[in-house]
Design an enzyme around this catalytic site. Sequence first.
Site, mmCIF file in Angstrom:
data_model
loop_
_atom_site.group_PDB
_atom_site.id
_atom_site.type_symbol
_atom_site.label_atom_id
_atom_site.label_comp_id
_atom_site.label_asym_id
_atom_site.label_seq_id
_atom_site.Cartn_x
_atom_site.Cartn_y
_atom_site.Cartn_z
ATOM 1 N N MET A 42 0.799 -1.223 0.000
ATOM 2 C CA MET A 42 0.000 0.000 0.000
ATOM 3 C C MET A 42 0.833 1.276 0.000
ATOM 4 O O MET A 42 0.294 2.372 0.105
ATOM 5 C CB MET A 42 -0.955 0.011 1.200
ATOM 6 N N CYS A 43 2.152 1.159 -0.107
ATOM 7 C CA CYS A 43 3.015 2.338 -0.179
ATOM 8 C C CYS A 43 2.994 2.931 -1.584
ATOM 9 O O CYS A 43 3.058 2.198 -2.566
ATOM 10 C CB CYS A 43 4.451 1.974 0.184
ATOM 11 N N HIS A 44 2.936 4.247 -1.641
ATOM 12 C CA HIS A 44 2.987 4.946 -2.921
ATOM 13 C C HIS A 44 4.428 5.023 -3.418
ATOM 14 O O HIS A 44 5.336 5.248 -2.618
ATOM 15 C CB HIS A 44 2.458 6.379 -2.769
ATOM 16 N N MET A 62 7.760 4.569 6.069
ATOM 17 C CA MET A 62 8.023 3.195 5.627
ATOM 18 C C MET A 62 9.352 3.115 4.885
ATOM 19 O O MET A 62 10.080 2.127 5.004
ATOM 20 C CB MET A 62 6.886 2.673 4.755
ATOM 21 N N GLU A 63 9.695 4.155 4.149
ATOM 22 C CA GLU A 63 10.964 4.180 3.436
ATOM 23 C C GLU A 63 12.135 4.208 4.425
ATOM 24 O O GLU A 63 13.130 3.497 4.238
ATOM 25 C CB GLU A 63 11.020 5.373 2.478
ATOM 26 N N ASP A 108 24.162 -10.406 6.431
ATOM 27 C CA ASP A 108 24.571 -11.252 5.306
ATOM 28 C C ASP A 108 26.083 -11.232 5.108
ATOM 29 O O ASP A 108 26.708 -12.270 4.895
ATOM 30 C CB ASP A 108 23.869 -10.806 4.028
#
Length: 158
Positions: free
Chosen positions: A77-79, A114-115, A129
């Site tokens: 749902m992120c633009h 969110m970014e 990693d």
Amino acid sequence: MTEFSHINKSNNPKMVNVGDKRITKRKATAKSTMFLGAEVVAHFKNDDITTKKGPVFQTAIVAGIQGVKKTSDLIPMCHPLLINGVDIEIDVINETDIEIYCTVSIEGKTGVEMEALTGASTTALTIYDMCKSISQQMVIREVKLLEKTGGKSDIKNE
């Protein structure tokens, strides 16, 4: 009671319409804390670890920036956003732990929380990693939003 913005009146998922929102300067900072362990931190020289895969922190910062740019591909749902800037800092805070800070800025109609969270997470995952051949005892302990500005409401968490 506040309703979820990503649920329509039929109780189905939707992407929020930001078309009528004002363009503002927006910024968000997220933090990830990570236990590397003394065995991994002992490999630091000149503020980085170099493994067979390359310089760990420099590679992780580039990966974090890529994560920021790919957030809308990962979170449904992120633009998609035109990012103005990303700044990622990694601090060794003691003989076993690091902190990762990711700050993202835009001029747009929706925030970049969110970014910033994705950038901090991707940075931590890349460090894991690249160092797992030294130790698999590492732990990504926390990813949290520290601050967001420029939207309907500004927040600051500690």
